[in-house]
Design a protein around this motif. Sequence first.
Motif, PDB file in Angstrom:
ATOM      1  N   ALA A 139       0.843  -1.203   0.000  1.00 48.03           N
ATOM      2  CA  ALA A 139       0.000   0.000   0.000  1.00 48.03           C
ATOM      3  C   ALA A 139       0.880   1.255   0.000  1.00 48.03           C
ATOM      4  CB  ALA A 139      -0.941  -0.006   1.192  1.00 48.03           C
ATOM      5  N   LYS A 140       1.936   1.232   0.819  1.00 45.10           N
ATOM      6  CA  LYS A 140       2.836   2.403   0.888  1.00 45.10           C
ATOM      7  C   LYS A 140       3.499   2.637  -0.462  1.00 45.10           C
ATOM      8  CE  LYS A 140       3.927   3.315   5.665  1.00 45.10           C
ATOM      9  NZ  LYS A 140       2.549   3.793   5.880  1.00 45.10           N
ATOM     10  N   THR A 141       3.931   1.556  -1.103  1.00 43.10           N
ATOM     11  CA  THR A 141       4.603   1.685  -2.401  1.00 43.10           C
ATOM     12  C   THR A 141       3.645   2.218  -3.462  1.00 43.10           C
ATOM     13  OG1 THR A 141       6.006  -0.171  -1.820  1.00 43.10           O
ATOM     14  CG2 THR A 141       5.934   0.414  -4.150  1.00 43.10           C
ATOM     15  N   THR A 197      -0.972   6.666   3.315  1.00 42.63           N
ATOM     16  CA  THR A 197      -1.736   5.622   3.995  1.00 42.63           C
ATOM     17  C   THR A 197      -0.930   4.987   5.119  1.00 42.63           C
ATOM     18  OG1 THR A 197      -2.957   3.559   3.695  1.00 42.63           O
ATOM     19  CG2 THR A 197      -1.029   3.840   2.301  1.00 42.63           C
ATOM     20  N   ASP A 198      -1.639   4.599   6.191  1.00 41.04           N
ATOM     21  CA  ASP A 198      -1.055   3.788   7.268  1.00 41.04           C
ATOM     22  C   ASP A 198      -1.635   2.383   7.252  1.00 41.04           C
ATOM     23  OD1 ASP A 198       0.330   5.941   8.333  1.00 41.04           O
ATOM     24  OD2 ASP A 198      -1.364   6.525   9.616  1.00 41.04           O
ATOM     25  N   ASN A 199      -2.584   2.133   6.343  1.00 36.24           N
ATOM     26  CA  ASN A 199      -3.187   0.799   6.318  1.00 36.24           C
ATOM     27  C   ASN A 199      -3.111   0.248   4.897  1.00 36.24           C
ATOM     28  OD1 ASN A 199      -5.455   2.044   5.028  1.00 36.24           O
ATOM     29  ND2 ASN A 199      -6.440   2.406   6.999  1.00 36.24           N
ATOM     30  N   HIS A 200      -4.118  -0.521   4.503  1.00 35.21           N
ATOM     31  CA  HIS A 200      -4.085  -1.196   3.204  1.00 35.21           C
ATOM     32  C   HIS A 200      -4.753  -0.378   2.116  1.00 35.21           C
ATOM     33  CE1 HIS A 200      -7.946  -1.706   4.949  1.00 35.21           C
ATOM     34  NE2 HIS A 200      -8.439  -2.251   3.862  1.00 35.21           N
ATOM     35  N   MET A 201      -5.337   0.777   2.473  1.00 33.50           N
ATOM     36  CA  MET A 201      -6.149   1.457   1.457  1.00 33.50           C
ATOM     37  C   MET A 201      -5.760   2.905   1.215  1.00 33.50           C
ATOM     38  SD  MET A 201      -9.936   1.996   3.028  1.00 33.50           S
ATOM     39  CE  MET A 201     -10.115   1.366   4.686  1.00 33.50           C
TER      40      MET A 201
END
Length: 423
Positions: free
Chosen positions: A299-301, A318-322
């Motif tokens: 997610a970060k990438t 983002t800090d999560n998957h979205m």
Amino acid sequence: MLDHVLKNWEALEKNDPDVFQAIIGEENREKKGIELIPSENYTYPEVFAANGSVLTNKYAEGYPGKRYYGGQEFTDKVESIAISRAKELFRCEHANVQPLSGSPMNQAVYLAFLNPGDTVLGMDLSHGGHLTHGAPVSHMGRIFNFVRYKTRPEENGRIDFDELMRIAKETKPKIVLCGYTSYPRDYDYADFKKIADEVGAITMADVAHIGGLIAGGVMRNPFDYGFDIVTATTHKSLRGPRAGMILCKEKYAQAIDKSVFPGLQGGPHMHTIAAIAVTLGKALQPEFKQYAKQILANAKTLAQILMDNGAKLITNGTDNHMMVMNTVESFGLGGKEAEQILDKISITTNKQVIPDDPNPPLRPSGIRLGTPAATTRGMKEAEMKMIGNWMVKALKNHQDENLLAQLKVEVEEMCNKFAVPGL
Ligand SMILES: *Cc1c(COP(=O)(O)O)cnc(C)c1O
């Protein structure tokens, strides 16, 4: 021993070819393109097996050891395994694994503790809250008084807890609810707990989206901050069957169990509960931690490559998957148009409202993206960079049909290299 499984599929193919062909069509669709809808995932082969099992035949109203029908030797075993794995995984005192999906799990919590007209403090829908958090179109929104709080997109989505405390003191909620379906950050659960304690409210976290990330140890667990109730779906980042779970402190166990059955539901879906048990068993393995970590890294990438190419993401990352992308600001396209353009290159996303969206939900200003499904297929940072570049190219040059056709081929060629589990 398992001849009957193959025979069952052969029977379906022979006796109901229309439905059989529709299922095969969906299999092929799921293999062909990149799935970036953050609430979706590819489940385990073992879950397909449990979900399609003989347990679908059985009525098991009640709970293990306390059922209203006979013949519960194996259903009790299956449900007890699911409960004990849920407690271990989420470090909680009690688990109810019977909610039929995410919406009834939340309804069961409200109905356990509230009278009609009582107040719940929940996150505003356009800022990331879920329909079941009291949207005016939902039945719960008619029965209970949902008061909304907002995030500050300009401050990376921070929630203004001073403001929240003020609203809580003024409206005296019985439940302080946090949780989201389109918010790309983690929470400071301690701040919610402080506010709830101040007004004597129950704390509830709906972690439907991020259950797998909490189970995998890469996001905060509300129970570590003294939360009372946590609800989670099992079919999103946890990769399981379509269902919900309610996890809680022992002191709320009886109220929750009674609210689910007989309050809201009848017979539990035992085939699904078997599949939940399998899912939670998988999530307890060390490999699952690695999977959760990879979802976040992906997610970060993806967020970075999109932002590097001019995309405006809500909260700038983002800090999560979205991620939620403001497509109007990024590419001069509405969310619906962006979704359709990406469909043309076999990348599936969903249109999404952005905070205080000036446009209506069916024509919103953004799209929502997430990495669990692609991560399940084994895609890593290198693939995320390719995906981000394809998306930007398509959105910037959407009038060039030849280019879109070429990108579609490239996307599908890449997908071909990553098997879908169980298919
Ligand atoms: C998905 C979701 C739900 C509802 O789940 P369903 O299984 O679709 O009913 C509830 N809350 C949140 C935050 C969700 O993201």
